[in-house]
Motif scaffolding. Structure first.
Motif, mmCIF file in Angstrom:
data_model
loop_
_atom_site.group_PDB
_atom_site.id
_atom_site.type_symbol
_atom_site.label_atom_id
_atom_site.label_comp_id
_atom_site.label_asym_id
_atom_site.label_seq_id
_atom_site.Cartn_x
_atom_site.Cartn_y
_atom_site.Cartn_z
ATOM 1 N N ILE A 71 -14.266 61.716 108.007
ATOM 2 C CA ILE A 71 -13.117 62.480 107.344
ATOM 3 C C ILE A 71 -12.149 62.983 108.320
ATOM 4 O O ILE A 71 -12.612 62.938 109.597
ATOM 5 C CB ILE A 71 -13.758 63.551 106.396
ATOM 6 C CG1 ILE A 71 -14.262 64.616 107.349
ATOM 7 C CG2 ILE A 71 -14.640 62.978 105.359
ATOM 8 C CD1 ILE A 71 -14.817 65.815 106.337
ATOM 9 N N SER A 72 -11.093 63.379 107.998
ATOM 10 C CA SER A 72 -9.892 63.510 108.814
ATOM 11 C C SER A 72 -9.933 65.170 109.235
ATOM 12 O O SER A 72 -10.987 65.895 108.477
ATOM 13 C CB SER A 72 -8.555 63.434 108.127
ATOM 14 O OG SER A 72 -8.382 64.401 107.270
ATOM 15 N N GLU A 74 -7.976 67.336 108.942
ATOM 16 C CA GLU A 74 -7.346 68.347 107.875
ATOM 17 C C GLU A 74 -8.373 68.439 106.831
ATOM 18 O O GLU A 74 -8.526 69.536 106.409
ATOM 19 C CB GLU A 74 -6.100 67.567 107.283
ATOM 20 C CG GLU A 74 -4.985 67.449 108.200
ATOM 21 C CD GLU A 74 -5.209 66.236 109.367
ATOM 22 O OE1 GLU A 74 -4.399 66.235 110.279
ATOM 23 O OE2 GLU A 74 -5.775 65.420 109.598
ATOM 24 N N ASP A 75 -9.239 67.400 106.441
ATOM 25 C CA ASP A 75 -10.277 67.701 105.529
ATOM 26 C C ASP A 75 -11.408 68.323 105.992
ATOM 27 O O ASP A 75 -11.920 69.256 105.352
ATOM 28 C CB ASP A 75 -10.925 66.157 105.135
ATOM 29 C CG ASP A 75 -9.791 65.439 104.201
ATOM 30 O OD1 ASP A 75 -8.975 66.050 103.676
ATOM 31 O OD2 ASP A 75 -9.803 64.215 104.034
ATOM 32 N N ALA A 78 -10.155 71.826 105.468
ATOM 33 C CA ALA A 78 -9.999 72.330 104.148
ATOM 34 C C ALA A 78 -11.462 72.665 103.716
ATOM 35 O O ALA A 78 -11.448 73.736 102.785
ATOM 36 C CB ALA A 78 -9.464 71.286 103.267
ATOM 37 N N LEU A 79 -12.517 71.910 104.017
ATOM 38 C CA LEU A 79 -13.782 72.384 103.508
ATOM 39 C C LEU A 79 -14.381 73.447 104.258
ATOM 40 O O LEU A 79 -15.255 74.477 103.669
ATOM 41 C CB LEU A 79 -14.804 71.027 103.830
ATOM 42 C CG LEU A 79 -14.436 69.852 103.080
ATOM 43 C CD1 LEU A 79 -15.451 68.563 103.540
ATOM 44 C CD2 LEU A 79 -14.431 70.112 101.523
ATOM 45 N N GLN A 116 -11.005 65.193 96.199
ATOM 46 C CA GLN A 116 -9.889 64.768 96.993
ATOM 47 C C GLN A 116 -10.495 64.346 98.238
ATOM 48 O O GLN A 116 -10.109 63.080 98.729
ATOM 49 C CB GLN A 116 -8.598 65.722 97.022
ATOM 50 C CG GLN A 116 -8.188 66.120 95.906
ATOM 51 C CD GLN A 116 -7.014 67.080 95.976
ATOM 52 O OE1 GLN A 116 -6.121 66.579 96.687
ATOM 53 N NE2 GLN A 116 -6.779 68.082 95.169
ATOM 54 N N VAL A 117 -11.187 64.962 98.765
ATOM 55 C CA VAL A 117 -11.809 64.667 100.172
ATOM 56 C C VAL A 117 -12.742 63.321 99.897
ATOM 57 O O VAL A 117 -12.741 62.411 100.714
ATOM 58 C CB VAL A 117 -12.594 65.792 100.887
ATOM 59 C CG1 VAL A 117 -13.260 65.104 102.256
ATOM 60 C CG2 VAL A 117 -11.753 66.742 101.214
ATOM 61 N N ARG A 120 -10.689 60.014 99.671
ATOM 62 C CA ARG A 120 -10.032 59.585 100.757
ATOM 63 C C ARG A 120 -11.291 59.009 101.704
ATOM 64 O O ARG A 120 -11.224 58.000 102.416
ATOM 65 C CB ARG A 120 -9.490 60.680 101.810
ATOM 66 C CG ARG A 120 -8.112 60.946 101.043
ATOM 67 C CD ARG A 120 -7.257 61.946 101.940
ATOM 68 N NE ARG A 120 -7.856 63.377 101.898
ATOM 69 C CZ ARG A 120 -7.559 64.217 101.068
ATOM 70 N NH1 ARG A 120 -6.502 63.878 100.015
ATOM 71 N NH2 ARG A 120 -7.899 65.553 101.009
#
Length: 325
Positions: A71-72, A74-75, A78-79, A116-117, A120
């Motif tokens: 995962i990026s 940014e993700d 967010a988590l 959403q994560v 992706r």
């Protein structure tokens, strides 16, 4: 295989006839999952013939596989923000004592962020690797967002195999670096796990004798064993066959270990279709075990810790001898 009759309902639910439901409930839980997995594989072959030519993933031969940059950044952020906003210390047990972790309680907003994560993440190569491992589509059985803390090594932080059908499969996405200080997971391969099983170190013995030291376990097995302790950075993941290989969680020595944890199973439909069915049962604070669910319809079963494990599962196999599915 036994002849099981069902209809496929909305979002992948397999609705059994009364006669087939009675037959399924009479099965040993491990055989029940073999029958379910077999039907998932049949459906996959019908719907996705090209899937049969997918390359075999490393996890099929080694028992675990590291997934860099799953995962990026940014993700990851967010988590972690979800954890930071809600978690300020470990959960407490029934006696008020601190546990090793705190799990995020779920709201619709938090579920939406994670979904959403997931969209992706599963848009990448991992989906093909999972389909190749199962020979079918896959689904998320349960998912949690967890912050781990330093402390004594016990339970899953000793060498063990998950006492579950071999179809249960784990994916951990690290939101903090996994290293000597930050915690992680150590694995054995199939060959060494099988040697340990023949020496009596498998499901039945774990409640009575879990090893912390690999040296002590090697002494009982009577041979050296190879350990794999992958170091990962935030955003990397690792997937592994938790009931089929010996593994040991490593608690952080300082700070915290943040992970997105997924328990997975074969599925008759792609993961997002299945998740749309009942997301409230997937997002959990504590993971159930696959043995306590009937996999076709998802009915919860009474827990029974006295279920004997099949010899072929002890020997790290996914299917019983003679299976040709």
């Amino acid at each position: 295989m036994v002849n099981i009759s069902f209809e496929q309902g909305q979002n992948g639910r397999l609705i059994l006839t009364p006669e087939s439901r009675a037959m399924i409930m009479e099965m040993h839980p491990w055989e029940r999952y073999t029958a379910y997995h077999d039907y998932c594989r049949q459906i996959y072959r019908q719907n996705n013939p090209a899937g049969q030519s997918l390359p075999e993933p490393q996890v099929s031969n080694l028992g675990h596989q590291v997934l860099p940059n799953l995962i990026s950044p940014e993700d990851v952020a967010a988590l972690q923000q979800l954890l930071d906003e809600r978690v300020d210390g470990p959960n407490l047990d029934a006696d008020g004592n601190p546990m090793w972790f705190a799990s995020l309680p779920w709201t619709m907003m938090r579920i939406n962020v994670v979904r959403q994560v997931l969209g992706r993440m599963f848009a990448g190569d991992i989906s093909k690797a999972l389909e190749a491992y199962f020979g079918s589509y896959f689904r998320i059985m349960s998912l949690s967002l967890v912050r781990g803390f330093p402390g004594k090594a016990d339970g899953s932080f000793l060498w063990h195999r998950d006492y579950q059908p071999p179809q249960q499969f784990h994916l951990m996405v690290y939101l903090t670096d996994s290293n000597e200080e930050g915690g992680g997971t150590t694995f054995l391969n199939f060959e060494d796990t099988k040697a340990a099983a023949y020496a009596g170190i498998h499901f039945q013995s774990m409640d009575k004798e879990r090893f912390y030291s690999i040296k002590d376990m090697e002494a009982k097995v009577g041979r050296p064993m190879t350990t794999y302790r992958p170091e990962m950075t935030a955003g990397d993941g690792v997937m592994f066959a938790a009931p089929r290989i010996l593994h040991q969680g490593n608690r952080p020595k300082a700070g915290q270990r943040d992970t997105l944890q997924l328990l997975m199973l074969p599925s008759p439909v792609p993961w997002d279709e299945y998740l749309a069915r009942e997301p409230g049962r997937v997002f959990v604070s504590e993971h159930p075990g696959a043995a306590f669910f009937e996999p076709f319809e998802g009915t919860g079963l009474a827990k029974n810790d006295d279920v004997p494990v099949c010899d072929w599962a002890v020997a790290t196999m996914m299917f019983p001898p003679g299976y040709e599915g």
